[in-house]
Write a protein that holds these residues in place. Structure first.
Motif, PDB file in Angstrom:
ATOM      1  N   LYS A 232       0.823  -1.217   0.000  1.00 49.88           N
ATOM      2  CA  LYS A 232       0.000   0.000   0.000  1.00 49.88           C
ATOM      3  C   LYS A 232       0.852   1.261   0.000  1.00 49.88           C
ATOM      4  CE  LYS A 232      -3.878  -2.117   2.347  1.00 49.88           C
ATOM      5  NZ  LYS A 232      -4.633  -2.219   3.592  1.00 49.88           N
ATOM      6  N   ASP A 233       2.045   1.189   0.623  1.00 49.16           N
ATOM      7  CA  ASP A 233       2.904   2.372   0.647  1.00 49.16           C
ATOM      8  C   ASP A 233       3.917   2.390  -0.492  1.00 49.16           C
ATOM      9  OD1 ASP A 233       4.025   0.228   1.972  1.00 49.16           O
ATOM     10  OD2 ASP A 233       4.938   1.407   3.552  1.00 49.16           O
ATOM     11  N   GLY A 234       3.692   1.558  -1.533  1.00 44.67           N
ATOM     12  CA  GLY A 234       4.467   1.686  -2.765  1.00 44.67           C
ATOM     13  C   GLY A 234       5.747   0.889  -2.871  1.00 44.67           C
ATOM     14  N   LEU A 235       5.951  -0.103  -2.018  1.00 42.67           N
ATOM     15  CA  LEU A 235       7.157  -0.931  -2.078  1.00 42.67           C
ATOM     16  C   LEU A 235       6.933  -2.062  -3.082  1.00 42.67           C
ATOM     17  CD1 LEU A 235       9.942  -1.327  -0.755  1.00 42.67           C
ATOM     18  CD2 LEU A 235       8.844  -2.855   0.865  1.00 42.67           C
ATOM     19  N   HIS A 236       7.689  -2.066  -4.181  1.00 41.81           N
ATOM     20  CA  HIS A 236       7.533  -3.065  -5.248  1.00 41.81           C
ATOM     21  C   HIS A 236       8.408  -4.280  -4.956  1.00 41.81           C
ATOM     22  CE1 HIS A 236       5.285  -0.389  -7.951  1.00 41.81           C
ATOM     23  NE2 HIS A 236       5.956   0.551  -7.304  1.00 41.81           N
ATOM     24  N   TYR A 237       7.892  -5.473  -5.283  1.00 41.01           N
ATOM     25  CA  TYR A 237       8.616  -6.711  -5.003  1.00 41.01           C
ATOM     26  C   TYR A 237       8.194  -7.789  -5.989  1.00 41.01           C
ATOM     27  CZ  TYR A 237       4.217  -8.161  -2.885  1.00 41.01           C
ATOM     28  OH  TYR A 237       2.899  -8.470  -2.682  1.00 41.01           O
ATOM     29  N   PHE A 238       9.001  -8.858  -6.056  1.00 42.72           N
ATOM     30  CA  PHE A 238       8.533 -10.085  -6.681  1.00 42.72           C
ATOM     31  C   PHE A 238       9.101 -11.263  -5.913  1.00 42.72           C
ATOM     32  CE2 PHE A 238      12.225  -9.213  -9.528  1.00 42.72           C
ATOM     33  CZ  PHE A 238      12.892 -10.434  -9.521  1.00 42.72           C
ATOM     34  N   ALA A 239       8.308 -12.346  -5.903  1.00 43.24           N
ATOM     35  CA  ALA A 239       8.695 -13.567  -5.208  1.00 43.24           C
ATOM     36  C   ALA A 239       8.955 -14.644  -6.246  1.00 43.24           C
ATOM     37  CB  ALA A 239       7.581 -14.014  -4.268  1.00 43.24           C
ATOM     38  N   MET A 240      10.006 -15.412  -5.992  1.00 43.90           N
ATOM     39  CA  MET A 240      10.346 -16.486  -6.910  1.00 43.90           C
ATOM     40  C   MET A 240      10.829 -17.697  -6.123  1.00 43.90           C
ATOM     41  SD  MET A 240      13.812 -14.717  -8.405  1.00 43.90           S
ATOM     42  CE  MET A 240      14.300 -16.040  -9.444  1.00 43.90           C
ATOM     43  N   GLU A 241      10.960 -18.783  -6.829  1.00 43.50           N
ATOM     44  CA  GLU A 241      11.435 -20.026  -6.243  1.00 43.50           C
ATOM     45  C   GLU A 241      12.773 -19.774  -5.535  1.00 43.50           C
ATOM     46  OE1 GLU A 241      12.655 -24.441  -7.985  1.00 43.50           O
ATOM     47  OE2 GLU A 241      12.162 -22.811  -9.358  1.00 43.50           O
ATOM     48  N   LEU A 242      12.901 -20.305  -4.330  1.00 49.99           N
ATOM     49  CA  LEU A 242      14.162 -20.199  -3.595  1.00 49.99           C
ATOM     50  C   LEU A 242      15.036 -21.387  -3.962  1.00 49.99           C
ATOM     51  CD1 LEU A 242      15.910 -18.827  -1.415  1.00 49.99           C
ATOM     52  CD2 LEU A 242      14.759 -20.285   0.256  1.00 49.99           C
ATOM     53  N   VAL A 243      16.196 -21.116  -4.521  1.00 49.75           N
ATOM     54  CA  VAL A 243      17.134 -22.165  -4.901  1.00 49.75           C
ATOM     55  C   VAL A 243      18.305 -22.092  -3.933  1.00 49.75           C
ATOM     56  CG1 VAL A 243      18.626 -23.070  -6.727  1.00 49.75           C
ATOM     57  CG2 VAL A 243      16.437 -21.984  -7.313  1.00 49.75           C
ATOM     58  N   ARG A 244      18.503 -23.156  -3.206  1.00 50.03           N
ATOM     59  CA  ARG A 244      19.603 -23.178  -2.226  1.00 50.03           C
ATOM     60  C   ARG A 244      20.869 -23.702  -2.895  1.00 50.03           C
ATOM     61  NH1 ARG A 244      17.192 -21.898   2.469  1.00 50.03           N
ATOM     62  NH2 ARG A 244      15.030 -22.533   2.741  1.00 50.03           N
ATOM     63  N   GLY A 245      21.996 -23.261  -2.411  1.00 47.16           N
ATOM     64  CA  GLY A 245      23.263 -23.707  -2.967  1.00 47.16           C
ATOM     65  C   GLY A 245      24.196 -22.534  -3.164  1.00 47.16           C
ATOM     66  N   LEU A 246      25.263 -22.803  -3.881  1.00 47.73           N
ATOM     67  CA  LEU A 246      26.258 -21.768  -4.137  1.00 47.73           C
ATOM     68  C   LEU A 246      25.744 -20.774  -5.169  1.00 47.73           C
ATOM     69  CD1 LEU A 246      29.469 -23.981  -4.542  1.00 47.73           C
ATOM     70  CD2 LEU A 246      28.752 -22.709  -2.526  1.00 47.73           C
ATOM     71  N   THR A 247      26.145 -19.527  -5.016  1.00 50.81           N
ATOM     72  CA  THR A 247      25.893 -18.559  -6.070  1.00 50.81           C
ATOM     73  C   THR A 247      26.861 -18.860  -7.205  1.00 50.81           C
ATOM     74  OG1 THR A 247      27.512 -16.952  -5.289  1.00 50.81           O
ATOM     75  CG2 THR A 247      25.254 -16.790  -4.371  1.00 50.81           C
ATOM     76  N   LEU A 248      26.593 -18.314  -8.368  1.00 53.81           N
ATOM     77  CA  LEU A 248      27.484 -18.532  -9.506  1.00 53.81           C
ATOM     78  C   LEU A 248      28.894 -18.037  -9.188  1.00 53.81           C
ATOM     79  CD1 LEU A 248      28.021 -19.395 -12.399  1.00 53.81           C
ATOM     80  CD2 LEU A 248      27.179 -17.152 -13.140  1.00 53.81           C
ATOM     81  N   SER A 249      28.999 -16.871  -8.558  1.00 52.90           N
ATOM     82  CA  SER A 249      30.344 -16.346  -8.253  1.00 52.90           C
ATOM     83  C   SER A 249      31.065 -17.227  -7.227  1.00 52.90           C
ATOM     84  CB  SER A 249      30.274 -14.894  -7.785  1.00 52.90           C
ATOM     85  OG  SER A 249      29.461 -14.774  -6.662  1.00 52.90           O
ATOM     86  N   GLU A 250      30.336 -17.786  -6.250  1.00 53.61           N
ATOM     87  CA  GLU A 250      30.960 -18.703  -5.280  1.00 53.61           C
ATOM     88  C   GLU A 250      31.444 -19.972  -5.981  1.00 53.61           C
ATOM     89  OE1 GLU A 250      28.377 -17.587  -1.283  1.00 53.61           O
ATOM     90  OE2 GLU A 250      27.609 -19.104  -2.668  1.00 53.61           O
ATOM     91  N   TRP A 251      30.612 -20.501  -6.871  1.00 48.73           N
ATOM     92  CA  TRP A 251      30.973 -21.719  -7.597  1.00 48.73           C
ATOM     93  C   TRP A 251      32.215 -21.483  -8.450  1.00 48.73           C
ATOM     94  CZ3 TRP A 251      31.141 -23.049 -12.812  1.00 48.73           C
ATOM     95  CH2 TRP A 251      31.276 -24.425 -13.077  1.00 48.73           C
ATOM     96  N   LEU A 252      32.258 -20.333  -9.135  1.00 49.22           N
ATOM     97  CA  LEU A 252      33.405 -20.024  -9.978  1.00 49.22           C
ATOM     98  C   LEU A 252      34.684 -19.867  -9.166  1.00 49.22           C
ATOM     99  CD1 LEU A 252      31.746 -17.557 -12.496  1.00 49.22           C
ATOM    100  CD2 LEU A 252      32.652 -19.847 -13.014  1.00 49.22           C
ATOM    101  N   ARG A 253      34.575 -19.287  -7.972  1.00 51.21           N
ATOM    102  CA  ARG A 253      35.765 -19.138  -7.112  1.00 51.21           C
ATOM    103  C   ARG A 253      36.274 -20.490  -6.620  1.00 51.21           C
ATOM    104  NH1 ARG A 253      33.201 -14.436  -5.252  1.00 51.21           N
ATOM    105  NH2 ARG A 253      32.225 -15.528  -3.538  1.00 51.21           N
ATOM    106  N   LYS A 254      35.383 -21.451  -6.423  1.00 48.59           N
ATOM    107  CA  LYS A 254      35.770 -22.751  -5.873  1.00 48.59           C
ATOM    108  C   LYS A 254      36.361 -23.700  -6.909  1.00 48.59           C
ATOM    109  CE  LYS A 254      33.473 -24.770  -2.645  1.00 48.59           C
ATOM    110  NZ  LYS A 254      32.470 -25.449  -1.852  1.00 48.59           N
ATOM    111  N   ARG A 255      35.997 -23.542  -8.164  1.00 47.69           N
ATOM    112  CA  ARG A 255      36.463 -24.476  -9.180  1.00 47.69           C
ATOM    113  C   ARG A 255      37.887 -24.135  -9.588  1.00 47.69           C
ATOM    114  NH1 ARG A 255      36.861 -23.004 -14.210  1.00 47.69           N
ATOM    115  NH2 ARG A 255      36.507 -25.075 -15.063  1.00 47.69           N
TER     116      ARG A 255
END
Length: 178
Positions: free
Chosen positions: A142-165
């Motif tokens: 009501k006070d104008g805060l825009h959002y979207f909800a999406m599937e929560l995927v658990r695990g490494l972020t792409l940048s974390e995965w790239l740092r580990k490989r």
């Protein structure tokens, strides 16, 4: 630079200032009087000293806890970028974990930023692939805060995965969807 772009720039500089960065206003090409006037206009968008709300008293900026946005209870902050903050949240109806992206600026967000946010939502809504999180819901409070909800995927972020490989080119096995 139009007024909306200037306000976005001043808001970014103000956030940097609140985060403890020393701002060289002259090097930024902004006069002190412009800063004063701009910050007066932007004050409702700036987080309060405790980092949890804007001056409107309702917009969540950084701290989860028992805070809610629409039908979502914030669990913890997952990350943030130039446009918004992403939280792990619990949707109440139906009850499920989600990733909730919230645009910065609340009701004071610029039309350009809102247009980019809506483009991101529309693009995500059109994508269908097992490796891409599904879009569940979009909205604004009501006070104008825009959002979207999406599937929560658990695990490494792409940048974390790239740092580990190991360094070097990817092999075909790394590119297979699991």
């Amino acid at each position: 630079m139009d007024a909306s772009a200037r306000d976005d720039r001043l808001l970014d500089l103000a956030r940097r200032l609140l985060d403890g960065e020393a701002i060289d206003w002259a090097a930024e090409g902004i006069e002190e009087s412009e800063v004063r006037e701009g910050l007066k206009r932007l004050q409702p968008m700036l987080r309060m000293a405790d980092g949890t709300e804007t001056a409107t008293g309702k917009v969540v900026v950084d701290q989860p806890g028992d805070r809610t946005i629409g039908d979502f209870r914030l669990v913890r902050k997952l990350g943030e970028g130039g446009m918004g903050v992403v939280y792990e949240a619990e949707q109440q109806h139906p009850h499920r974990p989600v990733a909730l992206k919230v645009i910065r600026g609340g009701a004071h967000v610029s039309s350009d930023t809102l247009r980019l946010f809506q483009r991101e939502v529309q693009t995500l809504a059109l994508l269908r692939h097992p490796g891409i999180a599904a879009l569940y819901e979009t909205g604004a409070t009501k006070d104008g805060l825009h959002y979207f909800a999406m599937e929560l995927v658990r695990g490494l972020t792409l940048s974390e995965w790239l740092r580990k490989r190991p360094p070097g080119p990817m092999i075909p096995e790394e590119l297979k969807f699991r």
